[in-house]
Design a protein around this motif. Structure first.
Motif, PDB file in Angstrom:
ATOM      1  N   ASN A  94      50.871   9.000  59.546  1.00 56.49           N
ATOM      2  CA  ASN A  94      51.315   7.805  60.076  1.00 56.49           C
ATOM      3  C   ASN A  94      52.114   6.559  59.208  1.00 56.49           C
ATOM      4  O   ASN A  94      52.528   5.594  59.495  1.00 56.49           O
ATOM      5  CB  ASN A  94      50.231   6.986  60.314  1.00 56.49           C
ATOM      6  CG  ASN A  94      49.720   7.325  61.967  1.00 56.49           C
ATOM      7  OD1 ASN A  94      50.541   7.377  62.870  1.00 56.49           O
ATOM      8  ND2 ASN A  94      48.457   7.620  62.049  1.00 56.49           N
ATOM      9  N   LYS A  95      52.364   7.110  57.889  1.00 52.59           N
ATOM     10  CA  LYS A  95      52.707   6.263  56.926  1.00 52.59           C
ATOM     11  C   LYS A  95      54.100   6.319  55.936  1.00 52.59           C
ATOM     12  O   LYS A  95      54.595   5.744  55.192  1.00 52.59           O
ATOM     13  CB  LYS A  95      51.673   5.333  56.269  1.00 52.59           C
ATOM     14  CG  LYS A  95      51.027   6.061  55.231  1.00 52.59           C
ATOM     15  CD  LYS A  95      49.841   5.298  54.736  1.00 52.59           C
ATOM     16  CE  LYS A  95      49.123   6.006  53.530  1.00 52.59           C
ATOM     17  NZ  LYS A  95      47.907   5.406  53.042  1.00 52.59           N
ATOM     18  N   ILE A  96      54.112   8.012  55.739  1.00 51.16           N
ATOM     19  CA  ILE A  96      54.923   8.231  54.521  1.00 51.16           C
ATOM     20  C   ILE A  96      56.402   8.405  54.895  1.00 51.16           C
ATOM     21  O   ILE A  96      56.740   8.860  56.032  1.00 51.16           O
ATOM     22  CB  ILE A  96      54.336   9.520  53.920  1.00 51.16           C
ATOM     23  CG1 ILE A  96      54.788   9.491  52.445  1.00 51.16           C
ATOM     24  CG2 ILE A  96      54.615  10.770  54.640  1.00 51.16           C
ATOM     25  CD1 ILE A  96      53.965  10.436  51.662  1.00 51.16           C
ATOM     26  N   ILE A  97      57.042   8.064  53.930  1.00 44.22           N
ATOM     27  CA  ILE A  97      58.517   8.309  53.842  1.00 44.22           C
ATOM     28  C   ILE A  97      58.882   8.666  52.544  1.00 44.22           C
ATOM     29  O   ILE A  97      58.749   8.219  51.525  1.00 44.22           O
ATOM     30  CB  ILE A  97      59.456   6.867  54.102  1.00 44.22           C
ATOM     31  CG1 ILE A  97      59.201   6.458  55.652  1.00 44.22           C
ATOM     32  CG2 ILE A  97      61.034   7.115  53.770  1.00 44.22           C
ATOM     33  CD1 ILE A  97      59.691   5.260  55.960  1.00 44.22           C
ATOM     34  N   TYR A  98      59.572  10.083  52.514  1.00 39.17           N
ATOM     35  CA  TYR A  98      60.219  10.722  51.251  1.00 39.17           C
ATOM     36  C   TYR A  98      61.411  10.435  50.896  1.00 39.17           C
ATOM     37  O   TYR A  98      62.358  10.009  51.705  1.00 39.17           O
ATOM     38  CB  TYR A  98      60.161  12.126  51.391  1.00 39.17           C
ATOM     39  CG  TYR A  98      58.683  12.614  51.392  1.00 39.17           C
ATOM     40  CD1 TYR A  98      58.044  12.820  50.098  1.00 39.17           C
ATOM     41  CD2 TYR A  98      58.061  13.216  52.281  1.00 39.17           C
ATOM     42  CE1 TYR A  98      56.775  13.275  49.844  1.00 39.17           C
ATOM     43  CE2 TYR A  98      56.926  13.762  52.154  1.00 39.17           C
ATOM     44  CZ  TYR A  98      56.249  13.863  51.010  1.00 39.17           C
ATOM     45  OH  TYR A  98      54.991  14.489  50.810  1.00 39.17           O
ATOM     46  N   MET A  99      61.831   9.856  49.726  1.00 38.54           N
ATOM     47  CA  MET A  99      63.209   9.827  49.162  1.00 38.54           C
ATOM     48  C   MET A  99      63.385  10.460  47.884  1.00 38.54           C
ATOM     49  O   MET A  99      62.419  10.703  47.460  1.00 38.54           O
ATOM     50  CB  MET A  99      63.514   8.198  49.375  1.00 38.54           C
ATOM     51  CG  MET A  99      63.000   7.489  48.379  1.00 38.54           C
ATOM     52  SD  MET A  99      63.915   5.738  48.469  1.00 38.54           S
ATOM     53  CE  MET A  99      63.701   5.221  50.206  1.00 38.54           C
ATOM     54  N   SER A 100      64.692  10.789  47.618  1.00 39.35           N
ATOM     55  CA  SER A 100      64.921  11.603  46.232  1.00 39.35           C
ATOM     56  C   SER A 100      64.420  10.477  45.047  1.00 39.35           C
ATOM     57  O   SER A 100      64.805   9.269  45.448  1.00 39.35           O
ATOM     58  CB  SER A 100      66.280  12.011  46.370  1.00 39.35           C
ATOM     59  OG  SER A 100      66.949  11.058  46.163  1.00 39.35           O
ATOM     60  N   LEU A 101      64.248  11.065  43.962  1.00 38.90           N
ATOM     61  CA  LEU A 101      64.136  10.186  42.698  1.00 38.90           C
ATOM     62  C   LEU A 101      65.193   9.251  42.242  1.00 38.90           C
ATOM     63  O   LEU A 101      65.225   8.145  42.213  1.00 38.90           O
ATOM     64  CB  LEU A 101      63.772  10.889  41.486  1.00 38.90           C
ATOM     65  CG  LEU A 101      62.183  11.307  41.399  1.00 38.90           C
ATOM     66  CD1 LEU A 101      61.965  12.168  40.134  1.00 38.90           C
ATOM     67  CD2 LEU A 101      61.269  10.122  41.444  1.00 38.90           C
ATOM     68  N   PRO A 102      66.381   9.548  42.409  1.00 38.72           N
ATOM     69  CA  PRO A 102      67.639   8.728  42.198  1.00 38.72           C
ATOM     70  C   PRO A 102      67.655   7.627  43.157  1.00 38.72           C
ATOM     71  O   PRO A 102      67.916   6.471  42.803  1.00 38.72           O
ATOM     72  CB  PRO A 102      68.727   9.803  42.022  1.00 38.72           C
ATOM     73  CG  PRO A 102      68.331  11.041  42.008  1.00 38.72           C
ATOM     74  CD  PRO A 102      66.947  11.004  42.652  1.00 38.72           C
ATOM     75  N   GLN A 103      67.492   8.023  44.285  1.00 44.14           N
ATOM     76  CA  GLN A 103      67.478   6.911  45.498  1.00 44.14           C
ATOM     77  C   GLN A 103      66.620   5.887  45.161  1.00 44.14           C
ATOM     78  O   GLN A 103      66.724   4.676  45.597  1.00 44.14           O
ATOM     79  CB  GLN A 103      67.296   7.833  46.761  1.00 44.14           C
ATOM     80  CG  GLN A 103      67.819   6.783  48.102  1.00 44.14           C
ATOM     81  CD  GLN A 103      69.404   6.397  47.882  1.00 44.14           C
ATOM     82  OE1 GLN A 103      70.179   7.250  47.284  1.00 44.14           O
ATOM     83  NE2 GLN A 103      69.693   5.422  48.200  1.00 44.14           N
ATOM     84  N   ILE A 104      65.402   6.384  45.078  1.00 46.21           N
ATOM     85  CA  ILE A 104      64.128   5.451  45.130  1.00 46.21           C
ATOM     86  C   ILE A 104      64.275   4.420  43.552  1.00 46.21           C
ATOM     87  O   ILE A 104      63.980   3.421  43.508  1.00 46.21           O
ATOM     88  CB  ILE A 104      62.804   6.067  44.902  1.00 46.21           C
ATOM     89  CG1 ILE A 104      61.771   4.923  45.323  1.00 46.21           C
ATOM     90  CG2 ILE A 104      62.349   6.586  43.584  1.00 46.21           C
ATOM     91  CD1 ILE A 104      60.313   5.476  45.922  1.00 46.21           C
ATOM     92  N   ASN A 105      64.793   5.124  42.462  1.00 51.96           N
ATOM     93  CA  ASN A 105      65.397   4.421  41.363  1.00 51.96           C
ATOM     94  C   ASN A 105      66.072   3.217  41.633  1.00 51.96           C
ATOM     95  O   ASN A 105      66.053   1.997  41.322  1.00 51.96           O
ATOM     96  CB  ASN A 105      65.904   5.199  40.447  1.00 51.96           C
ATOM     97  CG  ASN A 105      64.933   5.931  39.247  1.00 51.96           C
ATOM     98  OD1 ASN A 105      64.630   5.238  38.543  1.00 51.96           O
ATOM     99  ND2 ASN A 105      64.496   7.052  39.561  1.00 51.96           N
ATOM    100  N   ASN A 106      67.135   3.565  42.532  1.00 50.26           N
ATOM    101  CA  ASN A 106      68.243   2.535  43.163  1.00 50.26           C
ATOM    102  C   ASN A 106      67.322   1.369  43.908  1.00 50.26           C
ATOM    103  O   ASN A 106      67.809   0.042  43.686  1.00 50.26           O
ATOM    104  CB  ASN A 106      69.365   3.065  44.019  1.00 50.26           C
ATOM    105  CG  ASN A 106      70.180   3.698  43.035  1.00 50.26           C
ATOM    106  OD1 ASN A 106      70.286   3.579  41.623  1.00 50.26           O
ATOM    107  ND2 ASN A 106      71.077   4.756  43.641  1.00 50.26           N
ATOM    108  N   PHE A 107      66.727   1.788  44.747  1.00 48.83           N
ATOM    109  CA  PHE A 107      65.850   1.192  45.639  1.00 48.83           C
ATOM    110  C   PHE A 107      64.983   0.055  45.023  1.00 48.83           C
ATOM    111  O   PHE A 107      64.908  -1.107  45.173  1.00 48.83           O
ATOM    112  CB  PHE A 107      65.171   2.124  46.747  1.00 48.83           C
ATOM    113  CG  PHE A 107      64.399   0.988  47.606  1.00 48.83           C
ATOM    114  CD1 PHE A 107      64.732   0.190  48.235  1.00 48.83           C
ATOM    115  CD2 PHE A 107      62.927   1.421  47.810  1.00 48.83           C
ATOM    116  CE1 PHE A 107      63.737  -0.608  49.356  1.00 48.83           C
ATOM    117  CE2 PHE A 107      61.982   0.853  48.616  1.00 48.83           C
ATOM    118  CZ  PHE A 107      62.638  -0.153  49.326  1.00 48.83           C
ATOM    119  N   LEU A 108      64.485   0.340  43.880  1.00 47.17           N
ATOM    120  CA  LEU A 108      63.344  -0.672  43.204  1.00 47.17           C
ATOM    121  C   LEU A 108      63.919  -1.000  41.971  1.00 47.17           C
ATOM    122  O   LEU A 108      62.914  -2.053  41.296  1.00 47.17           O
ATOM    123  CB  LEU A 108      62.173   0.595  43.176  1.00 47.17           C
ATOM    124  CG  LEU A 108      61.290   0.936  44.211  1.00 47.17           C
ATOM    125  CD1 LEU A 108      60.106   1.709  43.770  1.00 47.17           C
ATOM    126  CD2 LEU A 108      60.670   0.045  45.015  1.00 47.17           C
ATOM    127  N   GLY A 109      65.209  -0.520  41.657  1.00 50.19           N
ATOM    128  CA  GLY A 109      65.658  -1.118  40.285  1.00 50.19           C
ATOM    129  C   GLY A 109      64.829  -0.650  39.077  1.00 50.19           C
ATOM    130  O   GLY A 109      64.411  -1.310  38.162  1.00 50.19           O
TER     131      GLY A 109
END
Lengths: 471, 228
Positions: A260-275
């Motif tokens: 009901n709640k999870i979204i996966y993304m790649s590590l490089p992408q989440i690095n960009n997303f979260l700074g």
């Protein structure tokens, strides 16, 4: 001693029927107790394996502050050299870095708070294998309509499919189960269903700029493969995080909560997303031998050797699962306790009867010069032989049953199977092999025999030879 | 030489309503090698007297001295040892151990005494041959007649080389032929091996064979007759 054993053994067969009935009650108690416990522990083990290996992992390396305050600010950098040291431990099967945070997901009309999990798609395949759960088939409204128009399926199957509207499947096996297909039905109808219900859904590539979204969440947000998803949240050290991401695939998670709640993304992408600057929030570890988890945890603490990181086990990370198992475990133990109480009174009755009907004989033995202690030893030896008979029979019958049930687990069918499948588990119930519980049941039987002997032994110690001879 | 010396022996049973004096001031000496019958009507105190001599019951007052040992000075465990080494018992209902053979029933008592195996085996065989059961060594009690069982009981009583044998109504369950046979065996053992026998009995056949007859009434000795 030899004469004690001789008399005890022969006494045992004075009343063959009673001996066999009592030994049978011990046998059945042991058999059912071991069988039930084995079922329980086998199922727990399987549930733990499935649920832990599907996401949490047996162990996680974290920042010491992350456990109490699981925010992105408590992320950490881990060197390749440290990862290699961890990987080199003989009980480590696989490790995978993860970044976990929370964000608001929006599709324009709908929005929801979600958990975003940044993964290394290649390493993660070795730990929780999300690729295995990528949705391949869906009974969408359009697919159901096309199936009806095609008339390739019998009306009753179309009707059944209607009841599973919007369900997603990562394999045809679950479809066969839901639709109660026999083998011949599957061969005939699955190709037709595949034709209309096949769903284009992909796994992430290592530098993917898209996301995988959990099945139930995707239905809530009314989003599918190829659509775009907006994520908004708080990045590292309070920076605002926002981005728009294409959906690469839908994934069906084992746990309904995660689904009901999870979204996966790649590590490089989440690095960009979260700074982030290549920090992670946890290093997830799967083990070869799960029984060695606590030992491995302690050894990893020594390998890491500093207080920049902590090693947590799944019981600390998922206390709810642990508590669920504990409470179910207690109910099983209560049932076994009741079983043993019933059998205990059966054995106790037998011993009392044995003493009562031989009171005169005991009186004579004491009169002619046999010490009461020796007489008590004869009675105890009889009970010991009786329990050995029951326990041996129990062990001989139980071992092949356990081996069979472990290597060929019971396959569930019907609603029970569906429920297990919905939770992401294979619908099987394996038996646990020879863990300490097995020997514990045997020990309990012998303790019962000792307890059952206490009263008769005491009555022998107080035996009045004259009264006994004239009884 | 006296084996048993009894002085002013009294046994009172305290029932819920009444007090019963089962043995009332008995003075008695049993000499070695005597073949004694204690007779008297039911309730005269025969069995109570034998139980006290056998260390199975304790007197209210008075003393029983066996071979210079006052039984009242012995505790429960010492009494068990006393019975094991000094007394042979023969019961009315034979009371053999049903799971043991004739041979094992006899040797059992010697095993309790810690007799060496080779001695035990030989003595068991001799005793059973003496009572005419040399061919029934491996028979269990349920494979023997009443008379044969009682002969095994006599053999068992003799196995421990007791100072005396107490036989409580030993012929009560036997037919005349078996009774005659058993009495002949006991008499022969008494004459040949000088074993002291004390019977309680109603059986006139036993009384006829006895060389000393003690008559009890209301717990008192009313007659003590020695015969040649």
């Amino acid at each position: 001693m030899k004469d004690i054993i001789k008399i005890a053994w022969r006494n045992l067969w004075r009343n063959k029927r009673r001996t066999l009935i009592t030994a049978s009650s011990i046998f059945f108690a042991l058999f059912f107790a071991i069988f039930m416990r084995s079922f329980q522990l086998g199922t727990y083990g399987y549930m733990i394996e499935q649920s832990i290996e599907s996401y949490t992992g047996y162990l996680q390396i974290q920042n010491p502050d992350y456990f109490d305050d699981p925010t992105i600010d408590n992320s950490f950098n881990i060197s390749d050299e440290m990862i290699d040291r961890v990987k080199n431990h003989e009980n480590i099967k696989a490790v995978a870095p993860r970044v976990e945070t929370f964000a608001l997901a929006s599709t324009g009309t709908n929005s929801k708070g979600v958990m975003v999990s940044g993964i290394d798609p290649v390493a993660e395949a070795e730990v929780s294998n999300p690729e295995h759960r990528v949705v391949k088939y869906r009974f969408t409204e359009e697919a159901i309509k096309q199936l009806k128009n095609d008339n390739a399926l019998p009306p009753e199957i179309n009707k059944k499919i209607e009841t599973f509207k919007y369900n997603s499947y990562s394999s045809t096996a679950k479809i066969e189960l839901d639709l109660d297909f026999e083998n011949s039905d599957a061969e005939k109808y699955i190709p037709v269903i595949e034709k209309y219900c096949r769903f284009e859904s992909n796994y992430l590539s290592p530098n993917d700029d898209g996301v995988l979204i959990a099945d139930r969440l995707s239905r809530y947000l009314k989003i599918s493969v190829g659509d775009s998803l907006i994520l908004m949240g708080q990045g590292y050290h309070g920076v605002s995080a926002a981005g728009i991401y294409p959906v690469r695939g839908i994934i069906k998670m084992a746990s309904p909560d995660l689904d009901n709640k999870i979204i996966y993304m790649s590590l490089p992408q989440i690095n960009n997303f979260l700074g982030l600057n290549n920090q992670i929030t946890s290093m997830v570890i799967n083990l070869r031998d799960k029984d060695e988890m606590f030992e491995t945890q302690n050894e990893l603490k020594k390998i890491i050797g500093n207080d920049k990181y902590v090693v947590k086990n799944w019981e600390e990370i998922s206390p709810t699962l642990k508590q669920q198992i504990q409470s179910d475990n207690v109910s099983g133990q209560v049932f076994i306790f009741i079983l043993y109480v019933i059998v205990f009174f059966g054995i106790f009755g037998t011993v009392i009867m044995m003493v009562a009907e031989r009171k005169r004989e005991f009186g004579v033995m004491v009169a002619i010069g046999m010490k009461r202690k020796k007489l008590s030893m004869i009675l105890s030896a009889e009970m010991l032989f009786l329990s050995i008979l029951g326990v041996l029979a129990g062990i001989i019958v139980t071992i092949p049953v356990l081996l069979y049930g472990h290597y060929y687990p019971l396959e569930l069918t019907g609603n029970m199977a569906r429920m297990m499948e919905d939770m992401g588990f294979d619908p099987i119930m394996p038996l646990a092999l020879f863990e300490p519980y097995f020997f514990m049941q045997i020990l309990i039987v012998f303790i019962m025999i000792i307890l059952a002997c206490l009263v008769p032994v005491r009555s022998i110690q107080k035996l009045d030879a004259i009264k006994a001879i004239h009884a | 030489m006296s084996v048993i010396e009894i002085k002013n022996l009294v046994k009172i049973y305290n029932g819920s309503a009444v007090q019963v004096t089962a043995v009332n001031g008995v003075d008695l000496t049993i000499e070695e090698g005597e073949f004694t019958a204690i007779v008297g009507p039911s309730g005269s105190g025969k069995t109570t007297l034998l139980n006290m001599i056998g260390g199975l019951d304790s007197p209210t007052s008075g003393t029983i001295v066996v071979d210079n040992t006052d039984l009242s000075t012995l505790n429960k465990k010492q009494l068990v040892d006393y019975r094991l080494h000094n007394i042979g018992f023969v019961f009315q209902a034979y009371n053999l151990i049903p799971v043991l053979t004739a041979k094992e029933n006899v040797s059992f008592i010697m095993e309790l005494q810690g007799t060496k195996k080779d001695i035990l085996t030989q003595r068991t065989k001799n005793i059973l041959e003496n009572v005419g059961l040399g061919d029934r060594l491996n028979s269990r009690p349920n494979q023997l007649s009443g008379g044969q069982q009682q002969r095994v009981a006599v053999a068992r009583a003799l196995a421990s080389k007791p100072k005396f044998v107490i036989a409580d109504e030993p012929t009560a369950n036997l037919d005349s032929k078996s009774t005659e046979n058993l009495l002949d065996i006991m008499e022969e053992l008494n004459r040949k091996e000088n074993i002291t026998f004390i019977f309680s009995t109603h059986d006139q056949r036993v009384v006829k064979k006895a060389r000393r007859v003690i008559v009890l009434e209301d717990g008192k000795i009313v007659k003590d007759e020695r015969r040649k």
